[in-house]
Scaffold this active site. Structure first.
Site, PDB file in Angstrom:
ATOM      1  N   ASP A  47       0.835  -1.207   0.000  1.00 12.11           N
ATOM      2  CA  ASP A  47       0.000   0.000   0.000  1.00 12.11           C
ATOM      3  C   ASP A  47       0.872   1.261   0.000  1.00 12.11           C
ATOM      4  O   ASP A  47       0.360   2.381  -0.051  1.00 12.11           O
ATOM      5  CB  ASP A  47      -1.006   0.007   1.159  1.00 12.11           C
ATOM      6  CG  ASP A  47      -0.330  -0.019   2.522  1.00 12.11           C
ATOM      7  OD1 ASP A  47       0.913  -0.107   2.572  1.00 12.11           O
ATOM      8  OD2 ASP A  47      -1.046   0.036   3.534  1.00 12.11           O
ATOM      9  N   SER A  48       2.198   1.076  -0.006  1.00  8.70           N
ATOM     10  CA  SER A  48       3.104   2.209  -0.228  1.00  8.70           C
ATOM     11  C   SER A  48       2.799   2.858  -1.577  1.00  8.70           C
ATOM     12  O   SER A  48       3.207   3.994  -1.834  1.00  8.70           O
ATOM     13  CB  SER A  48       4.567   1.749  -0.180  1.00  8.70           C
ATOM     14  OG  SER A  48       4.768   0.629  -1.017  1.00  8.70           O
ATOM     15  N   ASP A  86      -1.189  -6.192  -0.130  1.00  6.93           N
ATOM     16  CA  ASP A  86      -1.519  -5.553   1.156  1.00  6.93           C
ATOM     17  C   ASP A  86      -3.018  -5.356   1.313  1.00  6.93           C
ATOM     18  O   ASP A  86      -3.686  -4.898   0.369  1.00  6.93           O
ATOM     19  CB  ASP A  86      -0.873  -4.150   1.211  1.00  6.93           C
ATOM     20  CG  ASP A  86       0.374  -4.118   2.063  1.00  6.93           C
ATOM     21  OD1 ASP A  86       0.567  -5.020   2.892  1.00  6.93           O
ATOM     22  OD2 ASP A  86       1.160  -3.160   1.888  1.00  6.93           O
ATOM     23  N   LYS A 116      -1.141  -9.381   3.101  1.00  7.50           N
ATOM     24  CA  LYS A 116      -0.371  -8.876   4.243  1.00  7.50           C
ATOM     25  C   LYS A 116      -1.236  -7.885   5.012  1.00  7.50           C
ATOM     26  O   LYS A 116      -2.014  -7.146   4.410  1.00  7.50           O
ATOM     27  CB  LYS A 116       0.918  -8.182   3.778  1.00  7.50           C
ATOM     28  CG  LYS A 116       1.692  -7.502   4.926  1.00  7.50           C
ATOM     29  CD  LYS A 116       3.099  -7.121   4.531  1.00  7.50           C
ATOM     30  CE  LYS A 116       3.240  -5.782   3.844  1.00  7.50           C
ATOM     31  NZ  LYS A 116       2.751  -4.609   4.619  1.00  7.50           N
ATOM     32  N   GLU A 118      -1.041  -5.201   8.697  1.00 10.02           N
ATOM     33  CA  GLU A 118      -0.190  -4.625   9.741  1.00 10.02           C
ATOM     34  C   GLU A 118      -0.771  -4.881  11.126  1.00 10.02           C
ATOM     35  O   GLU A 118      -1.984  -4.775  11.321  1.00 10.02           O
ATOM     36  CB  GLU A 118      -0.070  -3.103   9.533  1.00 10.02           C
ATOM     37  CG  GLU A 118       0.674  -2.724   8.271  1.00 10.02           C
ATOM     38  CD  GLU A 118       0.851  -1.215   8.141  1.00 10.02           C
ATOM     39  OE1 GLU A 118       0.530  -0.468   9.090  1.00 10.02           O
ATOM     40  OE2 GLU A 118       1.317  -0.781   7.071  1.00 10.02           O
ATOM     41  N   GLU A 185       9.479  -3.970  10.274  1.00  6.18           N
ATOM     42  CA  GLU A 185       9.857  -2.668   9.705  1.00  6.18           C
ATOM     43  C   GLU A 185      10.345  -1.718  10.804  1.00  6.18           C
ATOM     44  O   GLU A 185       9.801  -1.700  11.925  1.00  6.18           O
ATOM     45  CB  GLU A 185       8.656  -2.040   8.975  1.00  6.18           C
ATOM     46  CG  GLU A 185       8.980  -0.655   8.406  1.00  6.18           C
ATOM     47  CD  GLU A 185       7.991  -0.147   7.370  1.00  6.18           C
ATOM     48  OE1 GLU A 185       7.046  -0.863   7.029  1.00  6.18           O
ATOM     49  OE2 GLU A 185       8.206   0.999   6.908  1.00  6.18           O
TER      50      GLU A 185
HETATM   51  O1  KIV Z   1       3.586  -1.083   1.555  1.00 10.90           O
HETATM   52  C1  KIV Z   1       4.742  -1.521   1.457  1.00 10.90           C
HETATM   53  O2  KIV Z   1       5.433  -1.306   0.455  1.00 10.90           O
HETATM   54  C2  KIV Z   1       5.259  -2.296   2.579  1.00 10.90           C
HETATM   55  C3  KIV Z   1       6.708  -2.678   2.553  1.00 10.90           C
HETATM   56  C4  KIV Z   1       7.584  -1.529   2.554  1.00 10.90           C
HETATM   57  C5  KIV Z   1       7.030  -3.680   3.587  1.00 10.90           C
HETATM   58  O3  KIV Z   1       4.537  -2.605   3.468  1.00 10.90           O
END
Ligand code: KIV
Length: 275
Positions: A47-48, A86, A116, A118, A185
């Site tokens: 989600d970056s 994510d 994934k 968090e 992280e």
């Molecule tokens: O969203 C993302 O890119 C991430 C990674 C940096 C681990 O969660």
């Protein structure tokens, strides 16, 4: 007969604990997925992308539909890596049922291998519910970008005894809940190392420790495409941003001076007889 590359599964990643280092990168679209896939064990549709692709201030603000669109694009470009998408902020925190429904949509609509999310101890029941629904989960502990705003910003985790113990408890809870691996992280190096030594599943570090079982970076950071800021934990392996800027400047110059297009770039060109 076509020969399809064998796809790496979440279970293949899980059994790599303590073995050859896991190579992981992000991808958000098909062209980048094609480039990272041959080199990576795991490709994350992170989600970056909220910040890197959409120019938002934080990773919040991307929807499940957006993540699914990018997940589909990455799956078109990845033939062998384990692809993880994510779950974005707001799509899994309410209760385990909400999380399972979101995870199901991601898996069904993208065909990716895992999701994934968090969170540590407080998310263990949610991880367990998704795993029980047959969907592999990659955990994410330590610095949690989705929650950073409410935790006083992007702060390194694991500081002091209490901080270290919290990260340790988070890792234990997420592993016990059935995650196949855990991203750590922005965490104090010694703590990430201790977690790695005690965790039964692989740890994947980002700003964590060389001792982690694998490493992940945002590809755009690493190749020099996202230059808004470069966190301390990023190593720049190239300056793709400069290559793009130079190419665009050269094109603009060629168009303005009439050097582009040449007849070689045109169709149906009539060659004049030489006299
Ligand atoms: O969203 C993302 O890119 C991430 C990674 C940096 C681990 O969660």
């Amino acid at each position: 007969m076509t020969h399809e590359a064998q796809r790496i599964t979440a279970e293949d990643i899980r059994v790599r604990k303590g073995g050859a280092k896991l190579v992981c990168l992000t991808a958000y679209d098909t062209p980048m997925a094609r480039r990272v896939d041959p080199h990576c064990d795991l490709v994350l549709v992170g989600d970056s992308l909220a910040m890197v692709v959409y120019g938002l201030e934080t990773t919040r603000g991307v929807t499940l539909d957006i993540m699914i669109n990018h997940g589909q694009a990455v799956m078109r470009g990845c033939a062998q890596a384990c692809v993880v998408v994510d779950l974005p902020h707001g799509t899994y925190e309410q209760n385990p049922d909400q999380a399972v429904a979101s995870a199901m949509r991601v898996i069904d609509e993208t065909g990716c291998q895992a999701v994934k999310l968090e969170g540590g101890e407080e998310m263990a029941a949610t991880v367990r519910a998704i795993v029980d629904a047959g969907i592999p989960v990659l955990g994410h502990i330590g610095l949690l970008p989705q929650k950073a705003e409410h935790r006083g910003g992007f702060k390194i985790q694991g500081k002091g005894d209490a901080g270290a113990q919290q990260v340790m408890r988070d890792a234990d809870a997420i592993a016990a809940a059935g995650a196949f691996a855990i991203v750590i992280e922005g965490t104090v190096e010694a703590v990430a190392r201790d977690v790695t030594m005690s965790s039964p599943v692989p740890t994947i570090g980002i700003g964590a420790s060389p001792a982690c079982d694998g490493q992940i970076l945002v590809t755009q950071d690493m190749v020099g495409l996202f230059a808004d800021f470069t966190p301390k934990f990023v190593k720049r392996y190239g300056d793709a941003g400069a290559v793009i800027a130079d190419s665009i400047a050269a094109y603009a110059d060629d168009v303005r001076t009439g050097r582009f297009p040449e007849l070689a770039h045109c169709f149906g060109v009539v060659k004049l007889e030489e006299t």
